[in-house]
Enzyme design. Structure first.
Site, PDB file in Angstrom:
ATOM      1  N   ARG A 187      42.112  32.213  55.991  1.00 54.49           N
ATOM      2  CA  ARG A 187      42.352  32.632  56.403  1.00 54.49           C
ATOM      3  C   ARG A 187      43.374  34.663  56.973  1.00 54.49           C
ATOM      4  O   ARG A 187      44.724  33.954  55.677  1.00 54.49           O
ATOM      5  CB  ARG A 187      43.280  32.100  57.524  1.00 54.49           C
ATOM      6  CG  ARG A 187      41.992  31.329  58.852  1.00 54.49           C
ATOM      7  CD  ARG A 187      41.172  32.481  59.996  1.00 54.49           C
ATOM      8  NE  ARG A 187      40.342  31.422  60.776  1.00 54.49           N
ATOM      9  CZ  ARG A 187      38.937  31.165  60.502  1.00 54.49           C
ATOM     10  NH1 ARG A 187      38.640  31.761  59.388  1.00 54.49           N
ATOM     11  NH2 ARG A 187      38.203  30.626  61.134  1.00 54.49           N
ATOM     12  N   GLU A 242      41.921  41.279  61.930  1.00 59.14           N
ATOM     13  CA  GLU A 242      40.537  41.923  61.487  1.00 59.14           C
ATOM     14  C   GLU A 242      40.164  42.606  63.040  1.00 59.14           C
ATOM     15  O   GLU A 242      40.573  41.880  64.567  1.00 59.14           O
ATOM     16  CB  GLU A 242      39.654  40.402  61.703  1.00 59.14           C
ATOM     17  CG  GLU A 242      40.255  40.129  59.869  1.00 59.14           C
ATOM     18  CD  GLU A 242      38.584  38.999  59.733  1.00 59.14           C
ATOM     19  OE1 GLU A 242      38.192  38.697  60.414  1.00 59.14           O
ATOM     20  OE2 GLU A 242      39.308  37.844  58.813  1.00 59.14           O
ATOM     21  N   HIS A 301      34.291  39.743  55.744  1.00 62.35           N
ATOM     22  CA  HIS A 301      34.321  37.894  56.661  1.00 62.35           C
ATOM     23  C   HIS A 301      32.669  37.994  56.711  1.00 62.35           C
ATOM     24  O   HIS A 301      32.505  37.008  57.186  1.00 62.35           O
ATOM     25  CB  HIS A 301      34.929  38.017  57.630  1.00 62.35           C
ATOM     26  CG  HIS A 301      34.794  36.909  58.064  1.00 62.35           C
ATOM     27  ND1 HIS A 301      36.723  36.964  58.677  1.00 62.35           N
ATOM     28  CD2 HIS A 301      35.175  35.940  57.722  1.00 62.35           C
ATOM     29  CE1 HIS A 301      37.036  35.075  58.851  1.00 62.35           C
ATOM     30  NE2 HIS A 301      36.165  34.394  59.087  1.00 62.35           N
TER      31      HIS A 301
END
Length: 327
Positions: free
Chosen positions: A237, A266, A284
């Site tokens: 993360r 993000e 991602h």
């Protein structure tokens, strides 16, 4: 369907075949937008829902729960991590929270190794050079990277993904050590205190969950403990790493490079990272295989169908100290 038919909200499109079982148990609404819903759109979408299939960029908090109303029975997160869910708030309203663990272990471990290789062997940097059309020629000192054989890989968070990365790293001849919140006995890996792992590892790979304790676990002080020639890989993360501190450390050579798949905010990426040749930046992609993303969608749907038909959820999230919302 009748007015008593459960309303099911899917916050972003999933593979149609995976969604098909939902149509047998409820009235399904799928977001028409190819983007995350805004807070206001999410509140409007969930009104009267019995089930919500959420994505990792949907913040499901008390305000969303209030907007949904008393019919809500399950929030099925299409991700293994659930830092986007306020689990205590969800369960406190008698609503079940679920996630999709296990199915993305191999895909994320593969991407971790891909980033590790890309940054240590300067693959992305070389790709940019060739595409630029700039003149280049081979010589013995051209674009030298770092080999992996005999190097130490320090894994922070030795869960399923961390263990899968350790197995892959061993095939490259790396020596594996790890740091875990709870001691774990892993064959072929030694458990170290975090400071010792940072100080001795040639590559540090992050696989811990995002909790209040791990937010900015890798800050300026941690980066300065690392070897000057070390690399950082993050497929866990984004907020586990202080991006400003990382950009500074990469710029001034405190560490040699970084491979990142996740970011603090993000899809925004710290501007200081984007222009650095020693940073490999992926959008991602940890679970981004056809097989994995399809299975994630299927598992989220299975959880919803189970709850709405009076059965036990397949993968419920247990309420623990790590279920406290962290962003």
């Amino acid at each position: 369907m009748s007015p008593d038919t459960p309303r099911i909200v899917v916050t972003r499109a999933l593979p149609p075949a995976a969604l098909e079982p939902l149509h047998t148990v409820g009235d399904v609404w799928v977001s028409p937008h190819d983007r995350p819903l805004s807070v206001e759109e999410l509140h409007e979408a969930v009104r009267g829902a019995a089930a919500v299939v959420s994505m990792l960029n949907d913040r499901v908090d008390d305000a969303v729960l209030a907007a949904a109303g008393p019919d809500l029975r399950v929030v099925a997160n299409t991700a293994v991590g659930y830092d986007n869910l306020d689990v205590p708030a969800i369960t406190g309203r008698g609503v079940l929270a679920t996630n999709t663990p296990g199915v993305l272990v191999d895909a994320t471990a593969d991407l971790t190794i891909a980033l590790l290789l890309a940054v240590t062997r300067r693959v992305a940097e070389g790709d940019r050079l060739v595409r630029s059309g700039a003149a280049w020629s081979w010589d013995v000192s051209f674009m030298l990277g770092s080999g992996l054989q005999g190097k130490q890989l320090g894994i922070v968070g030795m869960g399923s993904i961390g263990r899968a990365v350790a197995r892959r790293a061993a095939a490259f001849g790396m020596d594996v050590v790890h740091h875990n919140r709870r001691p774990v006995d892993i064959g072929g890996s030694r458990q170290l205190a975090l400071d010792e792992l940072l100080e001795t590892s040639d590559v540090v790979s992050l696989h811990c969950p995002l909790t209040p304790e791990t937010r900015h676990l890798i800050d300026a002080a941690a980066l300065h403990r690392m070897k000057r020639g070390a690399y950082l890989v993050n497929t866990a993360r984004g907020p586990i790493v202080d991006e400003s501190a990382l950009a500074a450390a990469l710029h001034d050579g405190t560490i040699a490079g970084a491979g990142l798949d996740v970011y603090e905010d993000e899809p925004r990426v710290h501007e200081g990272l984007r222009d650095l040749d020693n940073a490999v930046l992926a959008p991602h992609l940890g679970s981004a295989t056809v097989e994995t993303r399809t299975r994630m969608a299927e598992l989220a749907v299975e959880n919803v169908v189970a709850v709405l038909t009076g059965k036990d959820a397949v993968t419920p999230i247990a309420v623990t100290s790590n279920s406290v919302p962290s962003r």
